[in-house]
Motif scaffolding. Structure first.
Motif, PDB file in Angstrom:
ATOM      1  N   VAL A  49       0.844  -1.084   0.056  1.00  0.00           N
ATOM      2  CA  VAL A  49      -0.064   0.099  -0.106  1.00  0.00           C
ATOM      3  C   VAL A  49       0.815   1.427  -0.036  1.00  0.00           C
ATOM      4  CG1 VAL A  49      -1.810   1.439   1.264  1.00  0.00           C
ATOM      5  CG2 VAL A  49      -1.848  -1.179   1.164  1.00  0.00           C
ATOM      6  N   VAL A  50       1.717   1.184   1.120  1.00  0.00           N
ATOM      7  CA  VAL A  50       2.658   2.434   0.967  1.00  0.00           C
ATOM      8  C   VAL A  50       3.546   2.557  -0.186  1.00  0.00           C
ATOM      9  CG1 VAL A  50       4.425   3.560   2.386  1.00  0.00           C
ATOM     10  CG2 VAL A  50       2.708   2.230   3.565  1.00  0.00           C
ATOM     11  N   GLY A  51       3.928   1.549  -0.677  1.00  0.00           N
ATOM     12  CA  GLY A  51       4.934   1.454  -1.931  1.00  0.00           C
ATOM     13  C   GLY A  51       4.170   2.094  -3.169  1.00  0.00           C
ATOM     14  N   TYR A  52       2.917   1.566  -3.375  1.00  0.00           N
ATOM     15  CA  TYR A  52       2.076   2.056  -4.452  1.00  0.00           C
ATOM     16  C   TYR A  52       2.120   3.769  -4.423  1.00  0.00           C
ATOM     17  CZ  TYR A  52      -1.175   2.413  -8.086  1.00  0.00           C
ATOM     18  OH  TYR A  52      -2.029   3.049  -9.284  1.00  0.00           O
ATOM     19  N   ALA A  53       2.080   4.344  -3.304  1.00  0.00           N
ATOM     20  CA  ALA A  53       2.005   5.893  -3.237  1.00  0.00           C
ATOM     21  C   ALA A  53       3.138   6.325  -3.501  1.00  0.00           C
ATOM     22  CB  ALA A  53       1.350   6.257  -1.750  1.00  0.00           C
ATOM     23  N   ALA A  54       4.389   5.723  -2.942  1.00  0.00           N
ATOM     24  CA  ALA A  54       5.603   6.084  -2.966  1.00  0.00           C
ATOM     25  C   ALA A  54       6.183   6.304  -4.471  1.00  0.00           C
ATOM     26  CB  ALA A  54       6.666   5.254  -2.262  1.00  0.00           C
ATOM     27  N   VAL A  55       5.748   5.232  -5.123  1.00  0.00           N
ATOM     28  CA  VAL A  55       6.354   5.112  -6.722  1.00  0.00           C
ATOM     29  C   VAL A  55       5.514   6.027  -7.388  1.00  0.00           C
ATOM     30  CG1 VAL A  55       4.861   3.377  -7.571  1.00  0.00           C
ATOM     31  CG2 VAL A  55       6.933   3.587  -8.507  1.00  0.00           C
ATOM     32  N   ALA A  56       4.542   6.532  -7.129  1.00  0.00           N
ATOM     33  CA  ALA A  56       3.551   7.751  -7.917  1.00  0.00           C
ATOM     34  C   ALA A  56       4.285   8.958  -7.260  1.00  0.00           C
ATOM     35  CB  ALA A  56       2.175   7.289  -7.466  1.00  0.00           C
ATOM     36  N   TRP A  57       4.614   9.076  -6.189  1.00  0.00           N
ATOM     37  CA  TRP A  57       5.310  10.463  -5.706  1.00  0.00           C
ATOM     38  C   TRP A  57       6.685  10.431  -6.497  1.00  0.00           C
ATOM     39  CZ3 TRP A  57       9.691  11.217  -3.091  1.00  0.00           C
ATOM     40  CH2 TRP A  57       9.830  12.768  -2.696  1.00  0.00           C
ATOM     41  N   PHE A  58       7.058   9.477  -6.344  1.00  0.00           N
ATOM     42  CA  PHE A  58       8.745   9.650  -6.703  1.00  0.00           C
ATOM     43  C   PHE A  58       8.734   9.882  -8.200  1.00  0.00           C
ATOM     44  CE2 PHE A  58      12.542   7.470  -8.073  1.00  0.00           C
ATOM     45  CZ  PHE A  58      13.719   8.155  -7.577  1.00  0.00           C
ATOM     46  N   LEU A  59       7.902   9.358  -8.911  1.00  0.00           N
ATOM     47  CA  LEU A  59       8.239   9.687 -10.363  1.00  0.00           C
ATOM     48  C   LEU A  59       7.802  11.127 -10.843  1.00  0.00           C
ATOM     49  CD1 LEU A  59       7.061   6.260 -11.963  1.00  0.00           C
ATOM     50  CD2 LEU A  59       9.267   7.096 -12.190  1.00  0.00           C
ATOM     51  N   LYS A  60       6.602  11.543 -10.166  1.00  0.00           N
ATOM     52  CA  LYS A  60       6.192  12.855 -10.339  1.00  0.00           C
ATOM     53  C   LYS A  60       7.244  13.863  -9.717  1.00  0.00           C
ATOM     54  CE  LYS A  60       2.581  16.134  -9.322  1.00  0.00           C
ATOM     55  NZ  LYS A  60       1.128  16.133  -8.567  1.00  0.00           N
ATOM     56  N   TYR A  61       7.896  13.598  -8.506  1.00  0.00           N
ATOM     57  CA  TYR A  61       8.882  14.369  -7.997  1.00  0.00           C
ATOM     58  C   TYR A  61      10.213  14.631  -9.001  1.00  0.00           C
ATOM     59  CZ  TYR A  61      12.348  16.206  -4.876  1.00  0.00           C
ATOM     60  OH  TYR A  61      13.561  16.785  -4.449  1.00  0.00           O
TER      61      TYR A  61
END
Length: 281
Positions: A231-243
């Motif tokens: 769950v946390v990883g899905y949010a993290a990968v989405a944020w990271f690519l945008k960042y």
């Protein structure tokens, strides 16, 4: 391992797997800081199945396009020039180095390389390498992933194999390689995540058989940590690519170096022992 420990470690795994800061180092280091036993390589590999499941869902369209193009190209010669078909081969061939080195050095990876002094050093060293790579990319015309070549795919693969050492970071090592090779931040990160899929899935499945045996944590806490990591990883990968589409990697570089120095200072001062938390043999 308690349920609380599993919850904390699942959060750490999900937050750090896709960032260039080394999730395996964080699981090892924070367990030592909290006075918990080292969760071990088996726990790390299995919880990575959670974060890798997040990648499979997030990149599902890309993955499906690659698989269908690759399979079609096996039977239709005219489709072999399809970028997605070539990318399929690049992922397969780029996975070979980590598979070979993982088998050859399995005992070392699961024992001496989990020394906190090694982890502190690799966090600092590969933080500096990431900084230099990002600076190198800034003065070039960054290439998209569609321009990936076989030599470059193998270069990514050898960089990924360095992530067998806790503290290097799978994403950090492969992204650094991509930046040195002239690819954009987004392209380097995207291929890094795709390349990790076969290696992480294979490692996680193999290590499944060790859960609940010897020093490895029990099934219940491991499954909890894996679910949280997903769950946390899905949010993290989405944020990271945008960042990274608008920012540099320098905040991660600074964090890596600061954490590495802290670990070395704590070990040197005797607050932590190099093998803190590892089960006695």
């Amino acid at each position: 391992m308690s349920w609380f420990e599993a919850t904390v470690l699942g959060l750490i795994q999900g937050l750090t797997e896709f960032l260039p800061v080394s999730s395996s180092a964080h699981l090892r280091v924070f367990s030592a800081l909290f006075g918990w036993e080292d969760p071990g390589a088996a726990f790390t590999a299995v919880t990575q199945l959670g974060t890798e499941s997040a990648v499979l869902i997030y990149f599902r369209k890309d993955i499906w396009a690659i698989i269908t193009a690759w399979v079609t190209a096996l039977f239709k010669k005219e489709r072999r020039s399809d970028p997605n078909a070539r990318l399929g081969w690049f992922v397969i061939l780029g996975t070979l180095p980590i598979g070979i080195f993982g088998v050859l050095f399995q005992d070392t990876i699961e024992s001496s390389l989990r020394d906190l002094r090694v982890i502190g050093t690799t966090l600092i060293l590969f933080g500096v390498i990431l900084a230099v790579a990002d600076r190198t990319r800034a003065v070039r015309n960054a290439k998209p992933i569609s321009e990936l070549t076989l030599p470059h795919a193998l270069g990514y693969g050898f960089a990924q194999s360095l992530a067998l050492i806790p503290g290097v970071s799978r994403s950090g090592g492969t992204i650094s390689a991509g930046l040195f090779l002239g690819y954009s931040r987004e392209a380097a990160a995207r291929y890094s995540f795709l390349l990790a899929i076969p290696a992480v899935l294979a490692s996680g499945v193999l290590e499944l058989f060790k859960i609940g045996e010897g020093p490895a944590p029990a099934w219940g806490p491991t499954l909890l940590a894996t679910g949280i990591a997903f769950v946390v990883g899905y949010a993290a990968v989405a944020w990271f690519l945008k960042y990274i589409s608008h920012h540099s990697f320098m905040p991660f570089v600074v964090y890596r170096i600061a954490l590495g120095i802290l670990i070395i200072v704590l070990v040197s001062a005797g607050v932590l022992t190099p093998d803190a938390g590892t089960p006695a043999h």
